[in-house]
Design an enzyme around this catalytic site. Structure first.
Site, PDB file in Angstrom:
ATOM      1  N   ARG A   1       8.080   6.179   2.992  1.00  0.00           N
ATOM      2  CA  ARG A   1       7.221   7.383   2.708  1.00  0.00           C
ATOM      3  C   ARG A   1       6.977   8.198   3.625  1.00  0.00           C
ATOM      4  O   ARG A   1       7.070   8.015   4.904  1.00  0.00           O
ATOM      5  CB  ARG A   1       5.706   6.706   2.577  1.00  0.00           C
TER       6      ARG A   1
ATOM      7  N   ARG B   1       3.708  -6.201   1.783  1.00  0.00           N
ATOM      8  CA  ARG B   1       4.545  -5.235   2.265  1.00  0.00           C
ATOM      9  C   ARG B   1       4.364  -4.970   3.662  1.00  0.00           C
ATOM     10  O   ARG B   1       2.967  -4.544   4.044  1.00  0.00           O
ATOM     11  CB  ARG B   1       4.585  -3.862   1.372  1.00  0.00           C
TER      12      ARG B   1
ATOM     13  N   GLU C   1       0.483  -1.824   9.730  1.00  0.00           N
ATOM     14  CA  GLU C   1      -0.123  -2.968   8.973  1.00  0.00           C
ATOM     15  C   GLU C   1       0.835  -3.596   8.062  1.00  0.00           C
ATOM     16  O   GLU C   1       1.791  -3.483   7.645  1.00  0.00           O
ATOM     17  CB  GLU C   1      -1.324  -2.267   7.983  1.00  0.00           C
TER      18      GLU C   1
ATOM     19  N   LYS D   1      -7.261  -5.926   8.788  1.00  0.00           N
ATOM     20  CA  LYS D   1      -6.964  -5.526  10.227  1.00  0.00           C
ATOM     21  C   LYS D   1      -7.516  -6.208  11.498  1.00  0.00           C
ATOM     22  O   LYS D   1      -6.795  -6.330  12.373  1.00  0.00           O
ATOM     23  CB  LYS D   1      -7.600  -4.212  10.362  1.00  0.00           C
TER      24      LYS D   1
ATOM     25  N   LYS E   1     -10.145   1.824  12.868  1.00  0.00           N
ATOM     26  CA  LYS E   1      -9.963   1.252  11.614  1.00  0.00           C
ATOM     27  C   LYS E   1     -11.038   0.248  11.224  1.00  0.00           C
ATOM     28  O   LYS E   1     -11.233  -0.761  11.818  1.00  0.00           O
ATOM     29  CB  LYS E   1      -8.585   0.611  11.596  1.00  0.00           C
TER      30      LYS E   1
ATOM     31  N   ASN F   1       0.220  -5.561   4.100  1.00  0.00           N
ATOM     32  CA  ASN F   1      -0.300  -5.469   2.912  1.00  0.00           C
ATOM     33  C   ASN F   1      -0.059  -6.769   2.239  1.00  0.00           C
ATOM     34  O   ASN F   1       0.830  -7.088   1.758  1.00  0.00           O
ATOM     35  CB  ASN F   1      -0.092  -4.280   2.183  1.00  0.00           C
TER      36      ASN F   1
ATOM     37  N   GLU G   1      -8.443  -1.068   2.791  1.00  0.00           N
ATOM     38  CA  GLU G   1      -7.469  -0.736   2.263  1.00  0.00           C
ATOM     39  C   GLU G   1      -7.310   0.481   1.505  1.00  0.00           C
ATOM     40  O   GLU G   1      -8.260   0.758   1.043  1.00  0.00           O
ATOM     41  CB  GLU G   1      -6.577  -2.052   1.477  1.00  0.00           C
ATOM     42  N   GLY G   2      -6.204   0.916   1.294  1.00  0.00           N
ATOM     43  CA  GLY G   2      -5.962   2.051   0.138  1.00  0.00           C
ATOM     44  C   GLY G   2      -5.929   3.425   0.737  1.00  0.00           C
ATOM     45  O   GLY G   2      -5.590   4.315   0.154  1.00  0.00           O
TER      46      GLY G   2
ATOM     47  N   SER H   1       2.181  -1.800  -3.313  1.00  0.00           N
ATOM     48  CA  SER H   1       2.585  -1.009  -4.414  1.00  0.00           C
ATOM     49  C   SER H   1       3.847  -0.063  -4.219  1.00  0.00           C
ATOM     50  O   SER H   1       4.586  -0.057  -3.060  1.00  0.00           O
ATOM     51  CB  SER H   1       1.773  -0.002  -5.095  1.00  0.00           C
TER      52      SER H   1
HETATM   53  P1  ADP Z   1      -4.516   1.346   4.654  1.00  0.00           P
HETATM   54  O1  ADP Z   1      -4.763   0.122   4.487  1.00  0.00           O
HETATM   55  O2  ADP Z   1      -5.617   2.191   4.391  1.00  0.00           O
HETATM   56  O3  ADP Z   1      -3.289   1.931   4.093  1.00  0.00           O
HETATM   57  P2  ADP Z   1      -3.344   1.883   7.132  1.00  0.00           P
HETATM   58  O4  ADP Z   1      -3.532   1.001   8.568  1.00  0.00           O
HETATM   59  O5  ADP Z   1      -1.960   1.749   6.664  1.00  0.00           O
HETATM   60  O6  ADP Z   1      -4.620   1.566   6.260  1.00  0.00           O
HETATM   61  O7  ADP Z   1      -3.515   3.387   7.691  1.00  0.00           O
HETATM   62  C1  ADP Z   1      -3.328   4.394   6.815  1.00  0.00           C
HETATM   63  C2  ADP Z   1      -2.599   5.367   7.212  1.00  0.00           C
HETATM   64  O8  ADP Z   1      -2.843   5.837   8.510  1.00  0.00           O
HETATM   65  C3  ADP Z   1      -0.963   4.782   7.473  1.00  0.00           C
HETATM   66  O9  ADP Z   1      -0.178   4.962   6.365  1.00  0.00           O
HETATM   67  C4  ADP Z   1      -0.437   5.816   8.695  1.00  0.00           C
HETATM   68  O10 ADP Z   1      -0.090   7.175   8.041  1.00  0.00           O
HETATM   69  C5  ADP Z   1      -1.730   6.133   9.421  1.00  0.00           C
HETATM   70  N1  ADP Z   1      -1.868   5.406  10.508  1.00  0.00           N
HETATM   71  C6  ADP Z   1      -2.634   4.016  10.518  1.00  0.00           C
HETATM   72  N2  ADP Z   1      -2.409   3.419  11.930  1.00  0.00           N
HETATM   73  C7  ADP Z   1      -1.638   4.135  12.577  1.00  0.00           C
HETATM   74  C8  ADP Z   1      -1.382   4.224  14.086  1.00  0.00           C
HETATM   75  N3  ADP Z   1      -1.621   3.128  14.854  1.00  0.00           N
HETATM   76  N4  ADP Z   1      -0.831   5.173  14.342  1.00  0.00           N
HETATM   77  C9  ADP Z   1      -0.493   6.412  13.719  1.00  0.00           C
HETATM   78  N5  ADP Z   1      -0.756   6.667  12.250  1.00  0.00           N
HETATM   79  C10 ADP Z   1      -1.473   5.515  11.840  1.00  0.00           C
HETATM   80 MG    MG Z   2      -1.301   1.218   4.757  1.00  0.00          MG
END
Ligand code: ADP
Ligand code: MG
Length: 474
Positions: free
Chosen positions: A450, A125, A144, A305, A364, A146, A368-369, A151
């Protein structure tokens, strides 16, 4: 993006009545989670949190996200097959990040032994936010991808009926008809079914690696149900059971409780806390087998990442997808600014920029999660601490996406109905199957929107921050 629902959001009494109807419909449709009090039992369940109204999404961005999904599938698949790229990309990260290092060790071990698996299945996803550009127009930017345990494909299949219901109650029939139908769980199951078929053993099963405490069981069952409808049987087991009851025969076929396994579908194993020593052994056993792993260890690493950041480097996409300039252009258009924090001048400069303008960046780790990223003052403190240590290579820096907030109502069990300022994240589900060198399936199979209140920087639905939504295309 302005909302369509402006005046409706003013009438508190009407909102409460609508919310009651929406919640009842959500329960009836199966938009369910187990409760945090009883995450191992379905005796008591509640509705998964969701927005009262669908949120507006420009159709052009939806189409763009769908159009680039097959490219992302190909890209992930290419990365997973490129051991040299993975090794080079993750070299400094695995020195300082134990979790990635352990995954990488298994990857190396399996490569050394020779990969027994011949059929590969990706269920991923790709997630995006809508960056508000200088002229005010929204631009699709990837957050990102996944590649493990992506899920909410099951619950996302059931939410359109809820939003159609809400709009129908308001006699907004035309608007209700605009809510897109969506069935990711069916598409994900078709991918598993294809991999199962290519594995080629009529009595073999699908093994779902499950967590002990699983609130999101109904999401997973949606996929299991689709498989059962095709006479493909699924068993759910925890890592512990695999280390006790799993074995390989001389052809490295995987057996659990005496039954042959065709496909291993991970809904666990993406966070360090999910691995005991015993679980790592079970993971290795699974990887060594010829069963189709979804994902195999290389594909899990392709979703880190650090890989995402390296892919944004000039020339990388061209190297991984040679002769496909159109795919490369579509992919690159969705990339936000991504910066390596490896030791050296490039990393030093990224840190200096982030310290000078913290609100424009996200820090970052390889996790994940949800809930792992650092923002604002927390990011500044972390960067100051990491600056002179090699540990910084286990993180990446990313441009912070700033979507334009809009109003919606977030419905959660036990919470009052309240209108809040929100932003959304769009995910597109992708499925591919490869047999040897031949890609036999590559498609997009649906979406997930979401939405969360703007005060939360991080976190998804499982983390209790975001709620399920539907795009209302405009
Ligand atoms: P995870 O693998 O923990 O889901 P993500 O990269 O998806 O990590 O980041 C988690 C959440 O943080 C995302 O769902 C989003 O809401 C926020 N986020 C992540 N990267 C960014 C970004 N570059 N700008 C704004 N919000 C972000
Ligand atoms: Mg995410």
């Amino acid at each position: 993006m302005a909302t369509n629902w402006g005046s409706l959001l003013q009438d508190e009494q009407q909102l409460e009545e609508l919310a009651r109807q929406a919640v009842d419909r959500a329960l009836a449709e199966g938009v369910l989670l187990r409760t945090s009090q009883e995450p191992t039992s379905s005796d008591v369940v509640s509705y998964a949190p969701f927005t009262l109204f669908p949120s507006l999404v420009p159709s052009a961005l939806l189409e763009q996200a769908y159009a680039v999904q097959m490219d992302f599938n190909m890209l992930v698949d290419a990365v997973s097959q490129n051991a040299a790229f993975l090794e080079q990309t993750l070299a400094s990260t695995i020195k300082r990040d134990d979790f990635t290092a352990r995954l990488f060790d298994i990857h190396k071990q399996v490569l050394k032994e020779g990969i027994a698996q011949t059929v590969f299945l990706g269920l991923n996803r790709s997630d995006y936010m809508f960056q508000c550009s200088a002229d005010g127009s929204p631009v699709l930017k990837q957050i990102e991808i996944n590649t493990i345990s992506a899920s909410f494909g099951g619950l996302a299949s059931r939410t359109p009926a809820v939003h159609r219901h809400v709009l129908s109650v308001l006699s907004k029939t035309k608007e209700a008809a605009k809510i897109l139908s969506n069935n990711p769980s069916k598409g994900l199951a078709l991918g598993i079914a294809k991999a199962w078929e290519l594995y080629g053993s009529a009595n073999a099963l699908v093994l779902l690696i499950a967590q002990e405490k699983e609130r999101d069981i109904f999401d997973q069952r949606a996929i299991e149900n689709e498989l059962l409808a095709r006479n493909i049987h699924v068993i759910r087991r925890r890592f512990e059971a695999i280390s006790e009851k799993g074995s390989l025969d001389q052809d490295r076929r995987l057996f659990v409780d005496g039954q042959e396994i065709a496909v291993v579908y991970f809904r666990d194993g993406y966070m360090p806390c999910q691995y005991s020593l015993q679980n790592w052994e079970a993971r290795l056993l699974l990887e060594r087998s010829c069963a189709v792993k979804c994902p195999d260890i290389a594909t899990q690493l392709a979703g880190t990442k650090k890989v995402q950041q390296e892919l944004s480097r000039a020339g990388m996409l061209e190297m991984l997808l040679p002769g496909q300039p159109e795919a490369v252009a579509r992919l690159r258009a969705t990339f936000a600014g991504l910066y390596s924090l490896n030791m050296g001048e490039e990393g030093d400069q990224a840190i200096a920029e982030a310290l000078a303008a913290p609100s424009r960046f996200v820090l970052k780790p390889q996790r994940e999660g949800g809930g792992n990223n650092l923002y604002g003052e927390e990011m500044v403190q972390a960067l100051k601490q990491l600056k002179d240590s090699e540990e910084r290579a286990s993180y990446i820096l990313m441009e912070k996406i700033e979507p334009e907030p809009f109003e919606n109502c977030l419905l959660r069990p036990g919470s009052p109905v309240q209108v809040v300022q929100c932003i959304s994240e769009l995910g597109i589900f992708g499925v591919y199957v490869r047999q040897g060198k031949t890609l036999v399936m590559n498609k997009h199979v649906g979406h997930l929107l979401r939405t969360k209140a703007i005060e939360h920087a991080d976190g998804g639905v499982a983390a209790g921050v975001a709620v399920l939504d539907n795009p209302y295309p405009v």
